[in-house]
Write a protein that holds these residues in place. Structure first.
Motif, mmCIF file in Angstrom:
data_model
loop_
_atom_site.group_PDB
_atom_site.id
_atom_site.type_symbol
_atom_site.label_atom_id
_atom_site.label_comp_id
_atom_site.label_asym_id
_atom_site.label_seq_id
_atom_site.Cartn_x
_atom_site.Cartn_y
_atom_site.Cartn_z
ATOM 1 N N VAL A 7 -6.851 0.944 14.830
ATOM 2 C CA VAL A 7 -6.151 2.205 15.088
ATOM 3 C C VAL A 7 -6.459 3.227 14.002
ATOM 4 O O VAL A 7 -6.700 4.406 14.294
ATOM 5 C CB VAL A 7 -4.632 1.965 15.221
ATOM 6 C CG1 VAL A 7 -3.862 3.280 15.258
ATOM 7 C CG2 VAL A 7 -4.332 1.145 16.461
ATOM 8 N N VAL A 8 -6.475 2.789 12.739
ATOM 9 C CA VAL A 8 -6.806 3.709 11.646
ATOM 10 C C VAL A 8 -8.237 4.228 11.819
ATOM 11 O O VAL A 8 -8.487 5.427 11.653
ATOM 12 C CB VAL A 8 -6.608 3.031 10.265
ATOM 13 C CG1 VAL A 8 -7.218 3.856 9.150
ATOM 14 C CG2 VAL A 8 -5.130 2.804 10.003
ATOM 15 N N LEU A 9 -9.170 3.347 12.147
ATOM 16 C CA LEU A 9 -10.542 3.784 12.399
ATOM 17 C C LEU A 9 -10.563 4.825 13.519
ATOM 18 O O LEU A 9 -11.211 5.870 13.396
ATOM 19 C CB LEU A 9 -11.428 2.594 12.784
ATOM 20 C CG LEU A 9 -12.841 2.929 13.258
ATOM 21 C CD1 LEU A 9 -13.659 3.542 12.127
ATOM 22 C CD2 LEU A 9 -13.525 1.687 13.813
ATOM 23 N N GLY A 10 -9.843 4.555 14.589
ATOM 24 C CA GLY A 10 -9.786 5.494 15.700
ATOM 25 C C GLY A 10 -9.230 6.847 15.304
ATOM 26 O O GLY A 10 -9.766 7.895 15.695
ATOM 27 N N ILE A 11 -8.192 6.855 14.505
ATOM 28 C CA ILE A 11 -7.577 8.117 14.081
ATOM 29 C C ILE A 11 -8.507 8.886 13.149
ATOM 30 O O ILE A 11 -8.667 10.106 13.290
ATOM 31 C CB ILE A 11 -6.209 7.853 13.419
ATOM 32 C CG1 ILE A 11 -5.211 7.361 14.485
ATOM 33 C CG2 ILE A 11 -5.673 9.099 12.729
ATOM 34 C CD1 ILE A 11 -3.906 6.848 13.924
ATOM 35 N N ILE A 15 -10.192 12.572 13.978
ATOM 36 C CA ILE A 15 -10.129 13.765 13.125
ATOM 37 C C ILE A 15 -11.536 14.314 12.872
ATOM 38 O O ILE A 15 -11.777 15.519 12.979
ATOM 39 C CB ILE A 15 -9.402 13.438 11.792
ATOM 40 C CG1 ILE A 15 -7.925 13.133 12.081
ATOM 41 C CG2 ILE A 15 -9.541 14.584 10.798
ATOM 42 C CD1 ILE A 15 -7.183 12.515 10.912
ATOM 43 N N ILE A 16 -12.468 13.423 12.565
ATOM 44 C CA ILE A 16 -13.855 13.858 12.342
ATOM 45 C C ILE A 16 -14.433 14.472 13.617
ATOM 46 O O ILE A 16 -15.104 15.502 13.576
ATOM 47 C CB ILE A 16 -14.720 12.672 11.841
ATOM 48 C CG1 ILE A 16 -14.242 12.218 10.465
ATOM 49 C CG2 ILE A 16 -16.196 13.051 11.814
ATOM 50 C CD1 ILE A 16 -14.847 10.895 10.002
ATOM 51 N N LEU A 17 -14.154 13.843 14.766
ATOM 52 C CA LEU A 17 -14.665 14.356 16.038
ATOM 53 C C LEU A 17 -14.120 15.739 16.356
ATOM 54 O O LEU A 17 -14.840 16.582 16.897
ATOM 55 C CB LEU A 17 -14.312 13.401 17.176
ATOM 56 C CG LEU A 17 -15.097 12.093 17.228
ATOM 57 C CD1 LEU A 17 -14.533 11.190 18.316
ATOM 58 C CD2 LEU A 17 -16.560 12.347 17.447
ATOM 59 N N ASN A 24 -21.109 20.581 15.832
ATOM 60 C CA ASN A 24 -22.262 19.778 16.240
ATOM 61 C C ASN A 24 -21.851 18.793 17.337
ATOM 62 O O ASN A 24 -21.654 17.604 17.072
ATOM 63 C CB ASN A 24 -22.814 19.049 15.011
ATOM 64 C CG ASN A 24 -24.251 18.650 15.202
ATOM 65 O OD1 ASN A 24 -24.734 18.556 16.321
ATOM 66 N ND2 ASN A 24 -24.931 18.401 14.094
ATOM 67 N N PRO A 25 -21.734 19.254 18.581
ATOM 68 C CA PRO A 25 -21.228 18.394 19.653
ATOM 69 C C PRO A 25 -22.099 17.168 19.947
ATOM 70 O O PRO A 25 -21.579 16.134 20.350
ATOM 71 C CB PRO A 25 -21.150 19.317 20.865
ATOM 72 C CG PRO A 25 -21.880 20.558 20.508
ATOM 73 C CD PRO A 25 -22.009 20.602 19.024
ATOM 74 N N GLU A 26 -23.412 17.269 19.716
ATOM 75 C CA GLU A 26 -24.288 16.125 19.973
ATOM 76 C C GLU A 26 -23.964 14.961 19.039
ATOM 77 O O GLU A 26 -23.910 13.806 19.456
ATOM 78 C CB GLU A 26 -25.771 16.512 19.809
ATOM 79 C CG GLU A 26 -26.248 17.565 20.777
ATOM 80 C CD GLU A 26 -25.936 18.997 20.317
ATOM 81 O OE1 GLU A 26 -25.597 19.193 19.137
ATOM 82 O OE2 GLU A 26 -26.020 19.897 21.160
ATOM 83 N N ILE A 27 -23.769 15.268 17.784
ATOM 84 C CA ILE A 27 -23.410 14.227 16.806
ATOM 85 C C ILE A 27 -22.025 13.670 17.126
ATOM 86 O O ILE A 27 -21.785 12.467 16.966
ATOM 87 C CB ILE A 27 -23.457 14.796 15.361
ATOM 88 C CG1 ILE A 27 -24.860 15.281 15.023
ATOM 89 C CG2 ILE A 27 -22.972 13.771 14.349
ATOM 90 C CD1 ILE A 27 -25.902 14.183 14.970
ATOM 91 N N ALA A 28 -21.128 14.522 17.604
ATOM 92 C CA ALA A 28 -19.778 14.072 17.954
ATOM 93 C C ALA A 28 -19.825 13.035 19.071
ATOM 94 O O ALA A 28 -19.125 12.017 19.017
ATOM 95 C CB ALA A 28 -18.912 15.265 18.358
ATOM 96 N N VAL A 29 -20.669 13.274 20.059
ATOM 97 C CA VAL A 29 -20.796 12.312 21.162
ATOM 98 C C VAL A 29 -21.342 10.991 20.648
ATOM 99 O O VAL A 29 -20.831 9.916 20.982
ATOM 100 C CB VAL A 29 -21.702 12.884 22.279
ATOM 101 C CG1 VAL A 29 -22.062 11.809 23.287
ATOM 102 C CG2 VAL A 29 -21.030 14.056 22.966
ATOM 103 N N ILE A 30 -22.362 11.049 19.816
ATOM 104 C CA ILE A 30 -22.951 9.826 19.261
ATOM 105 C C ILE A 30 -21.929 9.071 18.412
ATOM 106 O O ILE A 30 -21.799 7.852 18.527
ATOM 107 C CB ILE A 30 -24.220 10.159 18.445
ATOM 108 C CG1 ILE A 30 -25.309 10.668 19.385
ATOM 109 C CG2 ILE A 30 -24.700 8.938 17.662
ATOM 110 C CD1 ILE A 30 -26.524 11.240 18.692
#
Length: 128
Positions: A7-11, A15-17, A24-30
């Motif tokens: 859950v912490v990893l997901g949160i 936030i980073i996403l 940089n939406p391409e990096i966000a998807v990756i």
């Protein structure tokens, strides 16, 4: 405790996403896809343990192994289909996600045929 880490990893990734999707939406998807895969891989040992316990129970109960194996395959297909569909939805590919879902449903129906046949045969055998 492992769920806390997941859950912490997901949160943290969420936030980073949020920031990356604007710049940089391409990096966000990756990043989203990689995080999903990391989470999936991290739960595989737990899933393996569950399968072992269920297999042991099936052997002790004397159930026909074909039904047990088929049921496990169906459950696996359902989980994998959902995971793949969610990854596609994260990448804003809803059409692809729906195609994956349809393929999963068809595979589940296909694998269910021996169970359905066995059930019908059992019903017919007890009918006069």
């Amino acid at each position: 405790m492992e769920i806390f880490q997941i859950v912490v990893l997901g949160i943290v990734v969420l936030i980073i996403l949020t920031v990356l999707r604007e710049t940089n939406p391409e990096i966000a998807v990756i990043l989203s896809l990689v995080t999903g895969i990391i989470i999936f891989v991290s739960i595989l040992p737990k899933l393996s343990s569950v399968v072992e316990v269920l297999n042991s129970l099936a052997r002790k109960s004397g159930l026909d192994t074909i039904y047990f194996v088929t049921t496990l395959k169906i459950i696996g297909i359902a989980y994998i289909t959902e995971f793949g569909s969610q990854l596609c939805q994260d990448a804003n590919e809803k059409n692809l996600a729906s195609k994956i879902e349809i393929a999963g449903k068809v595979m589940i129906i296909f694998l269910s045929i021996p169970i359905i046949i066995g059930l019908v045969e059992a019903i017919l055998s007890i009918m006069p």
